[in-house]
Write an enzyme that holds these catalytic residues in place. Structure first.
Site, PDB file in Angstrom:
ATOM      1  N   HIS A 171     -42.830  74.914  16.868  1.00 57.39           N
ATOM      2  CA  HIS A 171     -43.646  76.008  16.348  1.00 57.39           C
ATOM      3  C   HIS A 171     -44.592  75.466  15.264  1.00 57.39           C
ATOM      4  O   HIS A 171     -45.786  75.796  15.243  1.00 57.39           O
ATOM      5  CB  HIS A 171     -42.699  77.056  15.765  1.00 57.39           C
ATOM      6  CG  HIS A 171     -43.292  78.408  15.551  1.00 57.39           C
ATOM      7  ND1 HIS A 171     -44.090  79.042  16.462  1.00 57.39           N
ATOM      8  CD2 HIS A 171     -43.164  79.275  14.510  1.00 57.39           C
ATOM      9  CE1 HIS A 171     -44.435  80.235  15.986  1.00 57.39           C
ATOM     10  NE2 HIS A 171     -43.895  80.398  14.801  1.00 57.39           N
TER      11      HIS A 171
ATOM     12  N   ALA B 275     -38.909  89.525  12.599  1.00 57.29           N
ATOM     13  CA  ALA B 275     -37.466  89.317  12.570  1.00 57.29           C
ATOM     14  C   ALA B 275     -37.085  88.457  13.763  1.00 57.29           C
ATOM     15  O   ALA B 275     -37.883  88.268  14.688  1.00 57.29           O
ATOM     16  CB  ALA B 275     -36.724  90.658  12.625  1.00 57.29           C
ATOM     17  N   ARG B 276     -35.901  87.919  13.714  1.00 57.33           N
ATOM     18  CA  ARG B 276     -35.368  87.148  14.848  1.00 57.33           C
ATOM     19  C   ARG B 276     -34.374  88.022  15.609  1.00 57.33           C
ATOM     20  O   ARG B 276     -33.594  88.758  15.012  1.00 57.33           O
ATOM     21  CB  ARG B 276     -34.661  85.880  14.334  1.00 57.33           C
ATOM     22  CG  ARG B 276     -35.604  84.878  13.668  1.00 57.33           C
ATOM     23  CD  ARG B 276     -36.386  84.079  14.690  1.00 57.33           C
ATOM     24  NE  ARG B 276     -37.431  83.248  14.069  1.00 57.33           N
ATOM     25  CZ  ARG B 276     -38.609  83.037  14.634  1.00 57.33           C
ATOM     26  NH1 ARG B 276     -38.898  83.562  15.809  1.00 57.33           N
ATOM     27  NH2 ARG B 276     -39.505  82.294  14.028  1.00 57.33           N
TER      28      ARG B 276
ATOM     29  N   TYR C  95     -48.128  90.300   8.323  1.00 57.81           N
ATOM     30  CA  TYR C  95     -47.215  90.979   9.261  1.00 57.81           C
ATOM     31  C   TYR C  95     -45.783  90.567   8.970  1.00 57.81           C
ATOM     32  O   TYR C  95     -45.519  89.440   8.587  1.00 57.81           O
ATOM     33  CB  TYR C  95     -47.565  90.668  10.724  1.00 57.81           C
ATOM     34  CG  TYR C  95     -47.515  89.216  11.118  1.00 57.81           C
ATOM     35  CD1 TYR C  95     -48.604  88.388  10.913  1.00 57.81           C
ATOM     36  CD2 TYR C  95     -46.381  88.672  11.713  1.00 57.81           C
ATOM     37  CE1 TYR C  95     -48.561  87.053  11.283  1.00 57.81           C
ATOM     38  CE2 TYR C  95     -46.334  87.340  12.089  1.00 57.81           C
ATOM     39  CZ  TYR C  95     -47.429  86.529  11.858  1.00 57.81           C
ATOM     40  OH  TYR C  95     -47.386  85.210  12.225  1.00 57.81           O
ATOM     41  N   PRO C  96     -44.854  91.516   9.148  1.00 59.45           N
ATOM     42  CA  PRO C  96     -43.437  91.204   9.019  1.00 59.45           C
ATOM     43  C   PRO C  96     -42.848  90.854  10.381  1.00 59.45           C
ATOM     44  O   PRO C  96     -43.398  91.253  11.405  1.00 59.45           O
ATOM     45  CB  PRO C  96     -42.846  92.514   8.509  1.00 59.45           C
ATOM     46  CG  PRO C  96     -43.709  93.568   9.111  1.00 59.45           C
ATOM     47  CD  PRO C  96     -45.084  92.963   9.314  1.00 59.45           C
TER      48      PRO C  96
END
Lengths: 249, 249, 249, 249, 249
Positions: free
Chosen positions: C172, C148-149, C145-146
């Protein structure tokens, strides 16, 4: 938590758009085309009989622009019939040229928001029956669009009081009444059935009235603050008598 | 940081929609069509045997509208079996006409949000086993939609306390209980597996109940503030006995 | 202005999904199919030699659901090789049936966010080399999966202090460590190369672990507040020995 | 109301992506393929002559991943020439296999934001002429992406002072200067011509530099607060000498 | 609740984009191609007669980039005529190669926002008639884009006072006047008819003027705060005399 609305629900509804494959149609022999048109007219006759028996209603529209070529609207007592009609079209000869496009599945809906309706026994009212199981008007033009109510922090339709929702919809209805005789409207609900939450189907003799009513309603508080709209599609009524001409090369 | 939820997980699930290529089907000889249908019925028989052995479950639905023609739902112990089933359909004769559409990969999921369940050893509970490895009910209609929880500044599901999440879901469950006997529900989780976070599959004898339950739940606080919905798809149950009629020209 | 992150960058990476055209494949003669499979196996052998020479790595996965049928993952020192591999597949016999779908172009990336890594000379560390030029594990399942922030007013990843970013990513990472032995992860960066900002590729023996790790991480502050996700795709490992069976009719 | 920016505008630009139809190409005879390649090389020669006469420039890139196979970039004095080139490709033999994909129409643009440029007569400056009518560098790799500036309540690029815009872009330019010799950039404007507002075309010897510069710039205040990005596409330079090999089976 | 705007409405408008199927066109015999072109020129002649009789107007543009190959703009008194024209094109020989793409259905619209127009009887003004039923200028380039006004919490066009809307649009008009002689504009309304709310069609001798006017207007307060834009498409005028050359192989 806001009090949930109570709805009265009528016929199941299918809005079914199709693009016509003219290139393949032209490569078909004249005899096959005639047979396909005749078979399609028989289908329409069967549907008309259903309507005469008050077991449903339907109309076909010639769509303006490239979103589709035809818009079928079917109302029937059950979802089973709507699926069977779709399949019957697809199995028919002309079905090979009617490429399925956008569709919308919903159920005719009336809500209890009108304060004048409170306490009435609407089930027995014949006008209610007529609105829940409507025979589509044969007006020259139709417009369809889906919509939803916002659930944002600053504007959450499902959080505000029922009384406030009733007031907002009452004002909205007042705008609609200005168009009596010019625009007819059928509201169908699609929550749990399709994208968006409601479908609005309008009928008019003059398509300019679609623009006027939707434009004016955009200034209603209930629209300004709470409405989200999907895509709009408009079409011109296609009578059975005009079908052969429509498909003639 | 909010405490993460603990889930119990059951069978892997594939929702697989297909559009039927009627034009090509009509160009196929009657003998080839008969063979294709017979082969497909054998596939269904094999799947039924798997279900009888409690090693999976499945159902097929005739979809209303143009989003698809058929919706297959498969539950199996492993993702390997789900991929093999897809491939088996595609390799079969009728697979040439079943054009793949939207699909959804998930795993049956139960969460520990119900406060009455705290502390119980649910693993040994046969009712839990039945919910994690469910045999699909043969009710007349099914509805599927994916959903997610919001992660906004003003409403972030994954930031609020576990106790608050439990309360919100408990109220939500109370709305669901009103529909006992009318609507059955299977929740599957797709975080890490597919778009959205959960899939909801509903079953009903009367499809109007899909509209009623989803509509009423839209007023639940957990929905009003935290829910995002994908597209809804509904279908009518297709029994093996009706398959030949479905495909008959 | 927040201090920009410094990355270490490794092999160029191509995630390449393909839908298999079973209908056309069935219309191909058995001899042509055999030749196509043999040629494809030779391609795989060539790729394996590249891997043995530590000049790249790759794996093929059988995708669950209809998003694709196969997912190829290729890692190579240069973008030129990735384009050549794509072209080589397309020019091959079986390439006629491997319809290109979603793809993702990125570069293996390590960041300096771990406070324990500060001041170390990581370039000389053989473990760093192994992570920047990774040989893909032959575990049974993969997930891609891609992501973004966010750059919102209320949550802007690129505006917060480097120390805060380090703390959030460290927490994390602690969640990730719980899955040691169950889930392996490769992070690739696509800023300037493709949509989204990072690609996450996970490997597991049990695909349920994809759901568990991504679900638990969704409660991590860095995810809750700052993460946006693209679509998830999962697949089952396809060994060279199983290729002939995969394509067999 | 903020003062509008004044731009200097150069050549019209077309970014044109194509997917190559390898399946049909393989079904074409070797002679037809040779003729198609020869005709395409002649087209390229004609384009090169245009470039030698300083009446335009162009380059072709082999795209990494499945978004496209080839990316053409054309610069010409007029939009008429850009449309004619597209049509010439489509009418050519090889055009039958070059399926049109995403494209982007824009005009080379320079703005007056650099405070050091105030008051200078830039029209007469030969460096300005060279930037407005640029000859594309034959560097090994290219990257293209469109972008826009936000018009939100909290961050509205078109509402802030020109001086503030100049400061933000100056800082942004300073980041860019670090990559002198590694990355070349051409900015084209598409307001009124295409989606998004600007197109950024980067050139590099090492594609890792695309990732490094765009990543570092993401921490620039002007990006962090005001930038929205479209999709990124990267490709490897295709010289005329390599065309026959590219298409060889 | 803000006072709704009153509009004057003119001709119905169809923007209809088409992609030309060059591959199939090349496989057609020269005689068939000649006949198709001749038939299309006759259609254009018929349309021109309609324009001469002041019963409509139309133009065709060669689109730059891959969004489409041709853009047709038709204005007619009724929606019926617009649907008939679409069908006439699709039934024509060349219609087989003109694959329908994006389209836009709207009605020419004038609003009463200009304070200098208050109280005037505009219906009798011949300039108003000319604007509501416009003959399209044969300028070399056209640009089309749809737009809408925001309905956000912080910027809701349909909530602000009519006087404020008038002021904002007046300022906007002042920007437009700077481009007199360089850019002509036709505004059409699509509320209730199509996606978005308005369509803007611009004409220019130099396409750079499209970029300049839309760019400068982006700094107008009415745009900065309230405007949302769809996709932009630009094209070069195709005269009837140039049609044969356009389609010539």
């Amino acid at each position: 938590m806001a009090e949930a609305v109570i709805t009265m629900d009528g016929w199941c509804t299918l809005h079914d758009t199709r693009t016509f494959d003219w290139s393949s149609w032209k490569m078909t022999s004249e005899q096959e085309r005639s047979e396909a048109i005749a078979e399609f007219e028989q289908l329409m006759t069967k549907w008309e009989q259903t309507e005469e028996e008050k077991k449903g209603s339907q109309s076909i529209y010639k769509v303006v622009g490239n979103k589709a070529d035809l818009l079928f609207i079917f109302l029937r007592p059950s979802m089973d019939e709507l699926e069977e009609i779709k399949r019957e079209i697809n199995k028919s000869k002309i079905g090979d040229y009617l490429i399925p496009g956008y569709s919308y599945v919903s159920i005719v809906e009336m809500t209890m928001h009108n304060p004048m309706d409170e306490g009435k026994d609407r089930v027995l009212d014949p006008r209610v029956e007529a609105r829940l199981k409507p025979i589509l008007p044969r007006w020259e033009h139709a417009c369809f669009y889906p919509m939803a109510r916002r659930r944002n922090e600053e504007a959450n339709w499902f959080e505000i009081d029922k009384a406030e929702r009733t007031r907002l919809l009452y004002d909205h209805g007042m705008t609609g009444r200005k168009y009596a005789g010019k625009v007819k409207e059928i509201i169908t609900g699609s929550i749990g059935l399709d994208e968006w939450e409601w479908g609005v189907t309008l009928f008019a003799h003059d398509p300019l009235q679609f623009k006027k009513i939707v434009y004016e309603m955009r200034f209603d508080e209930v629209t300004t603050k709470y409405a989200e709209f999907g895509d709009f599609i408009i079409g011109n009524y296609l009578a059975k008598e005009a079908v052969a001409t429509y498909f003639a090369l």
